[in-house]
Design a protein around this motif. Structure first.
Motif, PDB file in Angstrom:
ATOM      1  N   GLN A  20       0.851  -1.198   0.000  1.00  0.00           N
ATOM      2  CA  GLN A  20       0.000   0.000   0.000  1.00  0.00           C
ATOM      3  C   GLN A  20       0.886   1.247   0.000  1.00  0.00           C
ATOM      4  OE1 GLN A  20      -3.561  -0.539   0.431  1.00  0.00           O
ATOM      5  NE2 GLN A  20      -2.928  -2.651   0.154  1.00  0.00           N
TER       6      GLN A  20
ATOM      7  N   PHE B   3       0.722   5.393   0.624  1.00  0.00           N
ATOM      8  CA  PHE B   3      -0.106   6.399   1.270  1.00  0.00           C
ATOM      9  C   PHE B   3       0.348   7.784   0.847  1.00  0.00           C
ATOM     10  CE2 PHE B   3      -0.485   2.693   3.872  1.00  0.00           C
ATOM     11  CZ  PHE B   3      -1.792   2.713   4.321  1.00  0.00           C
TER      12      PHE B   3
ATOM     13  N   ARG C  60      -4.939   6.037   0.276  1.00  0.00           N
ATOM     14  CA  ARG C  60      -4.173   4.789   0.180  1.00  0.00           C
ATOM     15  C   ARG C  60      -4.321   4.248  -1.240  1.00  0.00           C
ATOM     16  NH1 ARG C  60      -6.465   1.612   4.254  1.00  0.00           N
ATOM     17  NH2 ARG C  60      -8.197   1.333   2.827  1.00  0.00           N
TER      18      ARG C  60
END
Length: 93
Positions: free
Chosen positions: A64, A66, A82
């Motif tokens: 992920q 961010f 995200r």
């Protein structure tokens, strides 16, 4: 060009957004740079993207990426998004 960048640890560098200084135009495109091939390509995103921005903070946790805050045509931002590297989808956090 002021943008946010993060590496996923696999030899790829992700580039999100940015500002063209002379045009005062913000972007919300995502590109990936393959270090082994020395090649940029545009990431096909499978969802709505965050608002155009520059100078946001970007980091990675697992698969992920961010993005927090930055500056846009609306002023200073304090939102967080995200991006899932596997599904290629953005979601607001």
């Amino acid at each position: 060009l002021w943008a946010t960048q993060a590496s996923d640890g696999s030899g790829e560098l992700f580039h999100f957004g940015g500002e063209l200084q002379l045009a005062f135009t913000f972007a919300n495109d995502m590109f990936v740079f393959n270090v082994a091939l020395l090649r940029w390509s545009k990431v096909v995103v499978e969802s709505d993207s965050p608002l155009e921005r520059a100078s946001g903070a970007t980091w990675q946790v697992g698969r992920q990426l961010f993005v927090f805050g930055g500056q846009s045509r609306l002023g200073i931002l304090a939102d967080m998004w995200r991006f899932d590297l596997d599904t290629r989808r953005w979601s607001e956090v």
